[in-house]
Design an enzyme around this catalytic site. Structure first.
Site, PDB file in Angstrom:
ATOM      1  CG  ASP A  36      14.306  46.858  85.719  1.00  0.00           C
ATOM      2  OD1 ASP A  36      13.535  45.951  86.064  1.00  0.00           O
ATOM      3  OD2 ASP A  36      15.513  46.881  86.041  1.00  0.00           O
ATOM      4  CG  ASP A  57      18.462  54.443  91.952  1.00  0.00           C
ATOM      5  OD1 ASP A  57      17.627  53.847  92.650  1.00  0.00           O
ATOM      6  OD2 ASP A  57      19.589  54.771  92.385  1.00  0.00           O
ATOM      7  CB  VAL A  58      12.819  52.920  92.619  1.00  0.00           C
ATOM      8  CG1 VAL A  58      12.205  52.290  91.381  1.00  0.00           C
ATOM      9  CG2 VAL A  58      13.638  51.913  93.419  1.00  0.00           C
ATOM     10  CB  CYS A  85       8.006  44.468  91.234  1.00  0.00           C
ATOM     11  SG  CYS A  85       6.265  43.997  91.172  1.00  0.00           S
ATOM     12  CB  SER A 147       9.454  39.772 101.480  1.00  0.00           C
ATOM     13  OG  SER A 147      10.031  38.500 101.750  1.00  0.00           O
ATOM     14  CE1 TYR A 160      14.243  41.392 100.050  1.00  0.00           C
ATOM     15  CE2 TYR A 160      13.333  39.688 101.476  1.00  0.00           C
ATOM     16  CZ  TYR A 160      13.339  40.374 100.279  1.00  0.00           C
ATOM     17  OH  TYR A 160      12.434  40.031  99.298  1.00  0.00           O
ATOM     18  CE  LYS A 164      11.172  43.385  99.645  1.00  0.00           C
ATOM     19  NZ  LYS A 164      10.585  44.031  98.451  1.00  0.00           N
ATOM     20  CB  THR A 195      12.772  35.669  91.200  1.00  0.00           C
ATOM     21  OG1 THR A 195      13.642  35.166  92.232  1.00  0.00           O
ATOM     22  CG2 THR A 195      11.363  35.866  91.769  1.00  0.00           C
TER      23      THR A 195
END
Length: 254
Positions: A36, A57-58, A85, A147, A160, A164, A195
């Site tokens: 994370d 940081d992905v 995720c 999503s 967004y 996705k 969430t």
């Protein structure tokens, strides 16, 4: 592939869907690396489940590479399971009030959601391909998070939805490419879930959102996302597909 005894890496594992997945996998006997951006969250979940906490940081290629390296050193082998995720849910109109543009939001959203997912998938795949195959020839499973906004994004969700939608779109070509290495690729497209972001909304707003969900008429539970992730891992014929997990909801315009 059975979860028990496997090594899994879960990004965004410090909260929300990622944390639920990390907990569920660990309860099923997996050894879990919790990655994370928020080190505190990663440490809390890892301590709870007896896993390994990783801060990264992905969207940072070097950081993700180093995180996988730490997981290999800790567990003695590369993960056979990678679940992405990690993500952000920033909202902005393409052209806002007084002609304000939102390219900065678009760029950050794609960098974290799409580039980050691709980055983790790439590093997972190259390491999984070097693992010995299991009895059925399988070497690994990659699960990415799309999503429902992929198909019915709302007003203000252009960035967004684009991020996705790209995750959903690359699922099949990635699965076809990695099939030669015995690696499956799947995506889950969750609807409206409990969430941290949703829990911060006023009760009346949550009630209005929930009213759009046909059945069950409630927000999804994070454990239900984790249950589907487990089924994907353990069902060898699930490959190259994006599954909506949404209670039959279709998002309205706004």
């Amino acid at each position: 592939m059975q979860l028990s005894g496997c090594i899994a890496l879960v990004t965004g594992g410090g909260s929300g869907l990622g944390a639920a997945t990390a907990r569920h996998f660990a309860a099923s006997g997996a050894n879990v690396a919790v990655l994370d951006f928020n080190a505190e969250g990663a440490n809390a979940v890892a301590d709870e489940i007896g896993g390994l906490a990783l801060q990264a940081d992905v969207s940072d290629e070097a950081a993700v590479s180093a995180a996988f390296g730490k997981a290999i050193t800790h567990f003695g082998s590369a993960p056979r399971i990678a679940v992405s995720c990690a993500g952000v849910g920033m909202a902005a109109r393409i052209v806002g009030r007084e002609g304000k543009l939102s390219f900065d939001v678009f760029e950050k959203t794609l960098r974290v959601n799409l580039f980050g997912t691709y980055n983790v998938m790439s590093h997972a795949a190259i390491l999984m391909a070097e693992l010995d195959p299991l009895a059925d020839g399988e070497r690994g499973v990659i699960i990415n998070t799309a999503s429902v906004a992929w198909q019915d994004g709302q007003l203000g969700q252009a960035a967004y939805a684009a991020s996705k939608g790209a995750i959903a779109s690359m699922c099949l070509p990635a699965a076809r490419e990695l099939a030669q290495s015995g690696i499956r690729v799947m995506a889950i497209a969750p609807g409206l879930f409990h969430t941290p972001m949703m829990e911060g909304l006023p009760e009346e707003v949550t009630a209005k959102i929930t009213a759009n969900i046909p059945f069950p008429a409630r927000l999804g539970e994070a454990r239900e996302f984790a249950m589907l992730a487990e089924q994907i891992v353990e069902n060898p014929f699930l490959n190259g597909t994006t599954i909506r997990l949404d209670g039959a909801v279709r998002l309205p315009t706004r």
